[in-house]
Design an enzyme around this catalytic site. Structure first.
Site, PDB file in Angstrom:
ATOM      1  N   ASP A  72       0.853  -1.180   0.000  1.00 55.69           N
ATOM      2  CA  ASP A  72       0.000   0.000   0.000  1.00 55.69           C
ATOM      3  C   ASP A  72       0.894   1.235   0.000  1.00 55.69           C
ATOM      4  O   ASP A  72       2.107   1.138   0.154  1.00 55.69           O
ATOM      5  CB  ASP A  72      -0.952  -0.009   1.196  1.00 55.69           C
ATOM      6  N   ASP A 128      -7.652  -7.779   0.555  1.00 56.43           N
ATOM      7  CA  ASP A 128      -6.744  -7.934   1.692  1.00 56.43           C
ATOM      8  C   ASP A 128      -7.478  -7.481   2.931  1.00 56.43           C
ATOM      9  O   ASP A 128      -8.393  -6.654   2.854  1.00 56.43           O
ATOM     10  CB  ASP A 128      -5.467  -7.095   1.522  1.00 56.43           C
TER      11      ASP A 128
END
Length: 376
Positions: A92, A271
């Site tokens: 991320d 996720d």
């Protein structure tokens, strides 16, 4: 990166596909275990690979940047060599962590200044250095730097935030396209759709990020406290706009039911920390519903955690034994519970893929949703 769409469901938008990266192939739909600091908590890489059959894991840019630091990761040759995971990694951008640091961060057009949760030191994340940091970490899939708005969120704030996220995306793409990978394999950049739960903003954002024509696209700013119906409504709107020939990643989602419902809406990648975090607190996800292993009712239950125990790596352990370990605060309890939950999540998306290919997904999904939501 190459994405191939292999099958679609007759009665929903569910898809089965294949993503090819520099570290191997990912079959979709897929769930990515979260390895915040370069490690999925309580699980060996060997277990991730051989028992859980994980195909890709997620690393956290904010945490890895602070510790062990970019100098260590670069000397190691990137995160793959540092942690011994030889399959794909997604990072991320740090945007979500910055969002969560409400008391110690300041958002400006330039980027976000924040203070480390470790030592209080001051740092700046910009769209440009977010690309540089993720290049150095060595992820196969890199996320654009964005602002994740909270829920609930004022419409005007959400609108200004979306516009800034799009300006940041342009800067991310310019930096990404003028730099090269460091470790000899390709990296891909995914933009992120924002817009809170406002349909017009989500449409605008989806159209904007699709116009950048990157290798894949993500949907952020959901699973931050909004009702599930709002999440599904926004996902449906966005998936109707994002190109079919590229993978779609719904960030931070979610429960097993959330995952199945969003697969039905056209999502390919997920996720969430839920399977690992909840495992450490004694919550287990099974095909027949949710178990709180701390409860007295499991004290003398010597059956396996999952009825079809041959499918799971923890088949040699009974509910009674796991309950004992959890109450005794033995580390093995967290390990067994984590292995179980991750194995279940990977089984769930693998089975969803099989059902899509077989043409039976929609009926199977509806049956599973009823089962998975039960408290046992």
């Amino acid at each position: 990166m190459k994405f191939t769409l292999q099958a679609t469901d007759k009665f929903s938008k569910a898809r089965a596909g294949e993503i090819i990266t520099g570290h191997g192939t990912i079959n979709t739909p897929i769930f990515m275990p979260v390895g915040t600091a370069g490690s999925v908590k309580a699980v060996h890489q060997r277990e991730l690979r051989d028992d859980i059959k994980a195909q890709i894991i997620l690393g956290n840019t904010y945490h890895l940047y602070l510790r062990p630091g970019l100098d260590v990761l670069e000397q190691a040759g990137g995160l793959h060599r540092f942690n011994g995971w030889n399959k794909p990694i997604l990072t991320d951008s740090g945007g979500y962590q910055v969002y969560s640091l409400t008391e110690v961060r300041k958002i400006r057009e330039e980027g976000v200044t924040f203070r480390s949760h470790i030592d209080g030191s001051k740092h700046l994340f910009t769209p440009e250095n977010a690309m540089d940091i993720q290049r150095t970490i060595g992820a196969d899939i890199i996320m654009a730097f964005d602002e994740c708005t909270p829920y609930p969120c004022d419409y005007q704030y959400a609108r200004r935030s979306v516009d800034m996220t799009h300006r940041w995306l342009k800067r991310c793409c310019e930096r990404f396209d003028t730099t090269a990978p460091k470790y000899g394999y390709e990296q891909s950049l995914f933009p992120i759709v924002q817009g809170s739960v406002y349909k017009d903003l989500r449409i605008k954002s989806a159209e904007t990020i699709a116009s950048f024509e990157r290798d894949g696209n993500a949907i952020g700013g959901l699973s931050v406290g909004e009702p599930a119906e709002e999440m599904y409504a926004m996902t449906e709107v966005v998936c109707s706009i994002l190109p079919e020939n590229k993978p779609r990643y719904l960030m931070g989602v979610g429960t097993p039911v959330n995952i199945l419902e969003n697969i039905a809406l056209g999502i390919d990648m997920f996720d969430c920390v839920m399977p690992t975090r909840n495992a450490r607190n004694g919550m287990l996800f099974t095909k027949n519903g949710i178990i709180n292993i701390r409860n007295e009712k499991w004290k003398n239950d010597f059956s396996p955690i999952e009825k079809d125990s041959d499918l799971f790596a923890d088949r040699e352990y009974s509910k009674a034994y796991l309950r004992h370990l959890v109450h005794a605060k033995e580390i093995l309890g967290a390990q067994i519970a984590t292995l179980h939950n991750l194995h279940f999540y990977l089984w769930l998306v693998t089975e969803a893929r099989s059902q899509i290919i077989a043409g039976d997904f929609y009926e199977w999904k509806n049956k599973m949703v009823r089962q998975l939501a039960q408290r046992l």
